[in-house]
Design an enzyme around this catalytic site. Structure first.
Site: not given
Ligand code: EZ4
Ligand code: CO
Length: 405
Positions: A147, A159, A212, A214, A238, A264, A285, A341, A405
């Site tokens: 990743r 970030y 990712d 996020h 992701e 996740e 995830r 992961e 976030w």
């Molecule tokens: O940021 O688990 O893909 N993995 C992630 C993680 C999250 C953390 C947050 O607690 O996005 O590493």
């Molecule tokens: Co993630």
């Protein structure tokens, strides 16, 4: 076999981990992971105050009934605190059943569908060059998938990394309160394709790459961003947008062929229903620690398989070796496993407290045949690592608006 005691440990061998231990009248005990990054103490209280009194004296073999009792029986269903607490109990009961049967948990799930578990690592640089050198060293270690994340020029504090490299954005903050970071969508979406362009230039297409987001984009921003990344053939993109509104993923998947992963933070099969039934994602995830344990994850994996969705469990450093082991037993069984992961284990402190059945070999995790989950936890050693309150950072736009976030 009767449950005689339930203990909850909260320790910080590099990271905070919540560990549940169930003891029985036959001398067999089980361990579970109930870690919820940044909200650990809520789970500790949930298990100690609300679950433990109900389970003392109950039959440790009744895993499914115990799960239903804790899920349906408390009236207040779902939510990350509840489901992490149930996960700790559920994993510990599977660990006990495996030890009682002298079999590793994957055998109880149906046996192996594969010999080893493919993983992806993380390259996180302060600039493209540093991300490329991390990718190079992961490749040399044997990783087949990586990743890529990178600090975005003009917003170095977010970030990517927070200055000193120990404070990478996904790590808990050592500050006493959550650090705040500034987010800028335009800078981000204009920069990331350059990162992948460089990676494909240097490394070609023989290595799988991932990214990712996020949850920081809107559906149409995400669709455009995904289209731009198509030439780089990511294994998956992701969390392009938050998933509370599952139909956001309809907009994305109708505009791009890039495989999408999400989930996740999901803690129930219901969080996946529209995403999976509509085939808006390719990879799910969800992971045992935040989804209520092994019992529901088996059902989630089977549901995903019906719609050709593969499992790609969350495997951050804020899941303990017990949670990683639970994922590994599921991964080696699940016919529709995709990738795990895995960023390595947290160094000497963590290894002093936990022993685990996993080994990294040439881009894969192997899982030993130890009975149960195969993890042990040194209670005495753990006392040397007291809990430290810690938080993830929060994001704001330049004008102060709080962002995803
Ligand atoms: O940021 O688990 O893909 N993995 C992630 C993680 C999250 C953390 C947050 O607690 O996005 O590493
Ligand atoms: Co993630």
């Amino acid at each position: 076999m009767k449950i005689t005691d339930i203990s909850v440990f909260i320790n910080c061998p590099n990271r905070n981990f919540v560990t549940v231990k169930i003891e029985t009248d036959e001398g067999i005990y089980g361990l579970g992971d109930a870690t919820l990054n940044g909200r650990e103490m809520a789970v500790v209280a949930y298990v100690k105050e609300h679950i433990k009194p109900c389970l003392i004296g109950k039959n440790a073999h009744k895993i499914e009934d115990t799960w239903q009792y804790l899920y349906k029986g408390c009236y207040w269903r779902r939510g990350p605190v509840t489901m992490a607490a149930i996960a700790g109990i559920d994993m510990a009961l599977w660990d006990i059943k495996g030890k009682a049967a002298s079999l590793p948990v994957y055998q109880l799930l149906g046996g192996k569908s594969r010999d080893k578990i493919k993983v992806y690592g993380h390259a996180n640089g302060k600039d493209i060059q540093e991300t490329m050198s991390q990718l190079q060293s992961l490749k040399e270690k044997g990783y087949k998938a990586v990743r890529l994340q990178c600090a975005v020029p003009g917003m170095e504090s977010t970030y990517g990394i927070l200055g000193d490299k120990k404070d990478y954005y996904e790590l808990q903050s050592s500050r006493s309160l959550p650090p705040e970071q500034i987010w800028d969508t335009t800078k981000y979406v204009n920069f990331i394709p350059k990162l992948f362009d460089e990676a494909r230039d240097i490394f070609g297409f023989g290595i799988e790459l991932l990214h990712d987001v996020h949850n920081r984009l809107t559906p149409r921003e995400a669709a455009g961003f995904a289209k731009e990344l198509e030439p780089y053939k990511l294994l998956f993109l992701e969390d392009p947008v938050p998933a509370e509104n599952q139909s956001s993923y309809k907009i994305i998947s109708e505009h791009t062929t890039i495989p999408i992963a999400a989930g996740e933070t999901f803690n129930s099969i219901w969080d996946t229903k529209e995403l999976i039934e509509n085939q808006w994602i390719e990879y799910l995830r969800m992971a045992a620690t935040h989804a209520g344990g092994i019992t529901p994850m088996k059902k989630v994996a089977d549901f995903a398989a019906v719609h050709q969705v593969r499992m790609a469990p969350h495997g951050p450093p804020d899941i303990s070796p017990i949670g990683h082991a639970a994922n590994a037993h599921l991964n080696i069984w699940a016919p529709n496993f995709g990738i795990q992961e895995f960023v390595g284990f947290g160094g000497d402190d963590m290894n002093a407290v936990f022993s685990h059945p996993l080994a990294f070999e040439d881009g894969y995790l192997t899982l030993s045949d130890k009975p149960g989950l195969g993890v042990d936890f040194d209670e005495q050693k753990a006392k040397e690592y007291p809990y430290k309150r810690a938080y993830l950072p929060v994001s704001r736009l330049g004008d102060g608006t709080l962002w995803d976030w």
